[in-house]
Structure formats: C-alpha cells, structure tokens
Write a protein that holds these residues in place. Structure first.
Motif, short mmCIF file in Angstrom:
data_model
loop_
_atom_site.label_atom_id
_atom_site.label_comp_id
_atom_site.label_asym_id
_atom_site.label_seq_id
_atom_site.Cartn_x
_atom_site.Cartn_y
_atom_site.Cartn_z
N MET A 1 0.84 -1.18 0.00
CA MET A 1 0.00 0.00 0.00
C MET A 1 0.89 1.25 0.00
N THR A 2 0.56 2.22 -0.80
CA THR A 2 1.32 3.46 -0.91
C THR A 2 0.85 4.45 0.15
N VAL A 3 1.83 5.10 0.78
CA VAL A 3 1.51 6.12 1.77
C VAL A 3 1.03 7.37 1.04
N ASP A 4 -0.04 7.95 1.51
CA ASP A 4 -0.58 9.18 0.93
C ASP A 4 0.48 10.28 1.01
N PRO A 5 0.81 10.93 -0.08
CA PRO A 5 1.86 11.95 -0.09
C PRO A 5 1.53 13.18 0.75
N ARG A 6 0.28 13.33 1.16
CA ARG A 6 -0.09 14.47 2.00
C ARG A 6 0.27 14.27 3.47
N VAL A 7 0.64 13.04 3.84
CA VAL A 7 1.00 12.74 5.22
C VAL A 7 2.36 13.37 5.51
N LYS A 8 2.43 14.12 6.62
CA LYS A 8 3.67 14.81 7.00
C LYS A 8 4.12 14.35 8.38
N GLU A 9 5.40 14.49 8.63
CA GLU A 9 5.95 14.24 9.97
C GLU A 9 5.62 15.46 10.83
N VAL A 10 4.97 15.24 11.95
CA VAL A 10 4.62 16.35 12.83
C VAL A 10 5.32 16.25 14.19
N GLY A 11 6.14 15.23 14.35
CA GLY A 11 6.83 15.06 15.63
C GLY A 11 6.03 14.20 16.58
N ASP A 12 6.70 13.67 17.55
CA ASP A 12 6.06 12.83 18.55
C ASP A 12 5.25 13.69 19.53
N ILE A 13 4.22 13.10 20.06
CA ILE A 13 3.44 13.78 21.10
C ILE A 13 4.24 13.73 22.38
N ARG A 14 4.43 14.90 22.99
CA ARG A 14 5.15 14.99 24.26
C ARG A 14 4.19 15.51 25.33
N THR A 15 4.46 15.14 26.56
CA THR A 15 3.64 15.60 27.68
C THR A 15 4.53 16.06 28.82
N THR A 16 3.94 16.84 29.72
CA THR A 16 4.60 17.23 30.95
C THR A 16 3.56 17.15 32.08
N HIS A 17 4.02 16.78 33.27
CA HIS A 17 3.12 16.62 34.42
C HIS A 17 2.44 17.95 34.74
N LEU A 18 1.12 17.94 34.84
CA LEU A 18 0.35 19.13 35.19
C LEU A 18 -0.03 19.09 36.67
N PHE A 19 -0.70 18.01 37.11
CA PHE A 19 -1.01 17.86 38.53
C PHE A 19 -1.49 16.45 38.83
N ASP A 20 -1.49 16.13 40.12
CA ASP A 20 -2.13 14.92 40.65
C ASP A 20 -3.39 15.39 41.35
N MET A 21 -4.48 14.63 41.20
CA MET A 21 -5.76 15.03 41.76
C MET A 21 -6.41 13.83 42.44
N VAL A 22 -6.99 14.08 43.62
CA VAL A 22 -7.80 13.09 44.31
C VAL A 22 -9.20 13.67 44.44
N VAL A 23 -10.19 12.91 43.99
CA VAL A 23 -11.59 13.33 44.07
C VAL A 23 -12.30 12.39 45.04
N ASP A 24 -12.80 12.97 46.14
CA ASP A 24 -13.60 12.21 47.08
C ASP A 24 -15.00 12.07 46.50
N LEU A 25 -15.59 10.88 46.66
CA LEU A 25 -16.88 10.61 46.03
C LEU A 25 -17.99 10.42 47.04
N ASP A 26 -19.18 10.93 46.70
CA ASP A 26 -20.40 10.64 47.44
C ASP A 26 -20.81 9.20 47.12
N PRO A 27 -21.72 8.62 47.89
CA PRO A 27 -22.23 7.30 47.52
C PRO A 27 -22.82 7.33 46.12
#
Length: 164
Positions: free
Chosen positions: A1-27
């Motif tokens: 199968m041929t790769v569509d020529p419109r497909v471009k390299e956009v780089g890997d998805i990177r992340t950085t830690h934003l926060f840790d969260m604890v949610v207390d729940l009602d019944p």
C-alpha cells in the motif's frame, strides 16, 4: 500500500506533568439501565489537586455520569469545578475509558479490595479540558491534557499531564 503523499511528519506527542488530583466521592446513585447501558452518577464530594503550576481544591457538586457497557467498560462523562490556591475557578471536563479485565471484576466490586489492585492491571485513561475566565490561568483554555486514573480509599485519583 502506498503512503498518501499528504502525510507529514509532525513530531512525537510529548507531555509534561500538570497535577495529581484526588476526588472524594459521594455514595453512587444508580440511575439504571437504559438504551445505552447502565448509568451511574458518582458525585464529587470534594478533593485536592497539586502540581508545579496548579494547586487547590476540587469543589463538591460535580461528578461522573458514568455509563457501563455490556462488556464492563465504563465510559466517563465528568464535570468538576476546581478552585486554585489563589481563588480562581476552573471548569474541568473529561471523557475517557475504564476497562477492567474480566478476571479483576469481582475484586473491583469489593470495596475492601478495589483500592489494593495495582492500577497497571486495568486501563483507565481520560482527556481533560479546562475553561476559565481567570487571566492567570487563561493558558488552560487552549490546553489538551491526558490522565491516568486509579482507585483510592473513598474516591478516585488521577495523574494529569499537559500535551505539549
């Protein structure tokens, strides 16, 4: 199968830690089984979040209008209000999936056991988005996040990362 020529390299998805969260729940409030599955409301009773750029409290009143499918997968529909340490209000929404392997379902339904299960044994991922009018946090309005969830005593916890 041929790769569509419109497909471009956009780089890997990177992340950085934003926060840790604890949610207390009602019944839980079982709404019942309808045309899309079994609906349950897990109401937020409060909680906290802490990270390098954000910290504060989860306010009571939000929750997860969860939908359980016949395969045991839970589809999340969460809306929460966060108050930062300096008083700003953040509207946080996210969907996601929580898939528990059949071998773990009995243990997950046992309140005494569920918090002891290693979260790497189940799939619990979210996609948080934010909305705020508070200028110091306006950058969140254009931020996409990903999160990993796990059970804790009395509620749910998440590690939330910002997608760069």
């Amino acid at each position: 199968m041929t790769v569509d020529p419109r497909v471009k390299e956009v780089g890997d998805i990177r992340t950085t830690h934003l926060f840790d969260m604890v949610v207390d729940l009602d019944p839980r409030l079982p709404i019942g089984t309808g045309p899309f599955g079994h609906r349950v409301l897990f109401g937020a009773a409060g909680g906290t979040f802490h990270g390098p750029r954000l910290q504060g409290d989860v306010l009571p009143g939000g929750g997860d209008w969860a939908l359980f499918g016949p395969d045991g997968t839970m589809r999340l529909d969460v809306r929460l209000t966060l108050r930062t340490h300096d008083g700003a209000l953040l509207h946080m929404t996210y969907g996601g999936r929580w898939a528990t392997p059949p071998a773990l379902r009995d243990a997950m339904s046992d309140p005494a056991e569920r918090c002891r299960i290693d979260p790497t044994r189940y799939y619990f991922r979210t996609n948080p988005l934010f909305e705020t009018g508070a200028e110091p946090y306006a950058w969140l309005n254009d931020t996409v996040c990903v999160g990993s969830g796990y059970l804790v005593e009395g509620g749910i916890a998440y590690k939330v990362s910002q997608v760069l």
